[in-house]
Enzyme design. Sequence first.
Site, PDB file in Angstrom:
ATOM      1  N   ARG A   1      69.548 -51.525 -70.045  1.00 53.70           N
ATOM      2  CA  ARG A   1      69.152 -50.443 -70.954  1.00 53.70           C
ATOM      3  C   ARG A   1      67.832 -49.879 -70.442  1.00 53.70           C
ATOM      4  O   ARG A   1      67.042 -50.588 -69.818  1.00 53.70           O
ATOM      5  CB  ARG A   1      68.972 -50.975 -72.380  1.00 53.70           C
ATOM      6  CG  ARG A   1      70.238 -51.551 -73.008  1.00 53.70           C
ATOM      7  CD  ARG A   1      69.945 -52.059 -74.411  1.00 53.70           C
ATOM      8  NE  ARG A   1      71.142 -52.565 -75.073  1.00 53.70           N
ATOM      9  CZ  ARG A   1      71.533 -53.845 -75.046  1.00 53.70           C
ATOM     10  NH1 ARG A   1      70.800 -54.751 -74.390  1.00 53.70           N
ATOM     11  NH2 ARG A   1      72.630 -54.232 -75.665  1.00 53.70           N
TER      12      ARG A   1
ATOM     13  N   LYS B   1      68.478 -56.432 -76.964  1.00 56.85           N
ATOM     14  CA  LYS B   1      68.424 -56.166 -78.403  1.00 56.85           C
ATOM     15  C   LYS B   1      68.300 -57.463 -79.183  1.00 56.85           C
ATOM     16  O   LYS B   1      68.922 -58.465 -78.848  1.00 56.85           O
ATOM     17  CB  LYS B   1      69.697 -55.428 -78.835  1.00 56.85           C
ATOM     18  CG  LYS B   1      69.716 -53.957 -78.455  1.00 56.85           C
ATOM     19  CD  LYS B   1      70.908 -53.255 -79.072  1.00 56.85           C
ATOM     20  CE  LYS B   1      70.881 -51.765 -78.808  1.00 56.85           C
ATOM     21  NZ  LYS B   1      72.030 -51.075 -79.422  1.00 56.85           N
TER      22      LYS B   1
ATOM     23  N   HIS C   1      71.466 -44.261 -70.282  1.00 62.71           N
ATOM     24  CA  HIS C   1      72.485 -45.149 -70.855  1.00 62.71           C
ATOM     25  C   HIS C   1      73.861 -44.889 -70.237  1.00 62.71           C
ATOM     26  O   HIS C   1      74.703 -45.790 -70.189  1.00 62.71           O
ATOM     27  CB  HIS C   1      72.546 -44.975 -72.373  1.00 62.71           C
ATOM     28  CG  HIS C   1      73.096 -46.170 -73.085  1.00 62.71           C
ATOM     29  ND1 HIS C   1      72.411 -47.371 -73.178  1.00 62.71           N
ATOM     30  CD2 HIS C   1      74.273 -46.378 -73.725  1.00 62.71           C
ATOM     31  CE1 HIS C   1      73.140 -48.242 -73.845  1.00 62.71           C
ATOM     32  NE2 HIS C   1      74.274 -47.667 -74.187  1.00 62.71           N
TER      33      HIS C   1
ATOM     34  N   ARG D   1      74.553 -47.119 -67.465  1.00 60.24           N
ATOM     35  CA  ARG D   1      75.045 -48.416 -67.971  1.00 60.24           C
ATOM     36  C   ARG D   1      76.538 -48.332 -68.251  1.00 60.24           C
ATOM     37  O   ARG D   1      77.293 -49.263 -67.939  1.00 60.24           O
ATOM     38  CB  ARG D   1      74.254 -48.773 -69.226  1.00 60.24           C
ATOM     39  CG  ARG D   1      74.570 -50.104 -69.878  1.00 60.24           C
ATOM     40  CD  ARG D   1      73.501 -50.358 -70.930  1.00 60.24           C
ATOM     41  NE  ARG D   1      73.957 -51.169 -72.034  1.00 60.24           N
ATOM     42  CZ  ARG D   1      73.865 -52.495 -72.087  1.00 60.24           C
ATOM     43  NH1 ARG D   1      73.373 -53.165 -71.075  1.00 60.24           N
ATOM     44  NH2 ARG D   1      74.281 -53.165 -73.158  1.00 60.24           N
TER      45      ARG D   1
ATOM     46  N   HIS E   1      76.386 -57.633 -75.072  1.00 59.87           N
ATOM     47  CA  HIS E   1      77.011 -57.220 -76.321  1.00 59.87           C
ATOM     48  C   HIS E   1      77.289 -58.445 -77.187  1.00 59.87           C
ATOM     49  O   HIS E   1      77.827 -59.442 -76.712  1.00 59.87           O
ATOM     50  CB  HIS E   1      78.333 -56.494 -76.051  1.00 59.87           C
ATOM     51  CG  HIS E   1      78.153 -55.111 -75.515  1.00 59.87           C
ATOM     52  ND1 HIS E   1      79.158 -54.417 -74.893  1.00 59.87           N
ATOM     53  CD2 HIS E   1      77.074 -54.282 -75.514  1.00 59.87           C
ATOM     54  CE1 HIS E   1      78.716 -53.220 -74.528  1.00 59.87           C
ATOM     55  NE2 HIS E   1      77.457 -53.126 -74.896  1.00 59.87           N
TER      56      HIS E   1
ATOM     57  N   TYR F   1      85.192 -49.767 -73.103  1.00 59.97           N
ATOM     58  CA  TYR F   1      85.201 -49.409 -71.689  1.00 59.97           C
ATOM     59  C   TYR F   1      86.575 -49.594 -71.054  1.00 59.97           C
ATOM     60  O   TYR F   1      86.854 -49.017 -70.004  1.00 59.97           O
ATOM     61  CB  TYR F   1      84.170 -50.246 -70.921  1.00 59.97           C
ATOM     62  CG  TYR F   1      82.758 -49.948 -71.340  1.00 59.97           C
ATOM     63  CD1 TYR F   1      82.135 -48.758 -70.985  1.00 59.97           C
ATOM     64  CD2 TYR F   1      82.036 -50.852 -72.115  1.00 59.97           C
ATOM     65  CE1 TYR F   1      80.841 -48.479 -71.384  1.00 59.97           C
ATOM     66  CE2 TYR F   1      80.744 -50.581 -72.514  1.00 59.97           C
ATOM     67  CZ  TYR F   1      80.157 -49.398 -72.145  1.00 59.97           C
ATOM     68  OH  TYR F   1      78.883 -49.116 -72.553  1.00 59.97           O
TER      69      TYR F   1
END
Length: 314
Positions: free
Chosen positions: A167, A191, A259, A262, A285, A294
């Site tokens: 990120r 995150k 992003h 990514r 994730h 994806y």
Amino acid sequence: MNQLPPIPDTIARDWLASFLDFLAKERRYSRYTVRNYRQAFEDFWRWIESAKLARGDDTFAALTARDVRDFVIESQARFDRKTLHNHVSGLRAFYRYWMRQGRLAANPFTSVPLPKVEKRLPKFLTEEQMRRLLNGPMLLLENETIDPFMAWRDRLAMELLYGGGLRVSELAALNYGDIDFESGVARVLGKGNKERLCPLGRVAMAVLNKFRADFAQGKTPGSPVLETKGGARITVREVQLLLKRYLALADLPLEISPHKLRHSYATHLLNAGADLRLVQELLGHASLSTTQVYTHVSVARLRDIYKKAHPRAT
């Protein structure tokens, strides 16, 4: 543009401040999430006042499921569906927090119906487009448009975004001490302050070693990998701006964000046969469903391979 009036100091102090502090310090949410939840609360309070539902300290306890349904319906005129979902998520969290504190008895947002969010497939660059983009800094260096420091720093920024699937905030926060130069793996704080290991790839490590040898000798483990010419840590905004420069040079859409690199990283891994759960781990994730989006962008390529390879395909 008219500035919205601030919420009352008593509401901010008695209800909002403690909740935001909990999100930042205990849940370790990013400052962006904390900001968004604060904005969601402020919008909700303004709606409460406009609907004449304020009842002093009993306001939040007195709101019913019908009240919040009305709020959601009226909010659809102000926000897109994704933003509305995020706002309701923040308000649910607000009620859950105060229920745990014993101040509220029920959460009217628990089962409030929300409009469906259209699933948008992530935009990404093809492998050929990525090559054009990543070649940009060297082209400008050859043309003497930028100096060697800027060329190699900019290339390093894009190689790390794409090679490591970072990120942009993780990239800006990356220090030399976070990288194992022998294995080519970075330890990244993502995150929720969750750590993960990110292999950076042969090319990104080669560029990093070149940049370090030529422009970053003597840096300490706490030194940022990416700096301005003045020696300050690069900001997220500066990464966004440098990317736009090379998108224009490569004749690619300027709305492509860091992003999206990514997204390209994840899509290219899956196209090459990488396991979905491995990609989930590499991206950091929490849920596999977040990564599964994806897989949709790889379907067209899989169809092409099938048609070319299977004797019964055509």
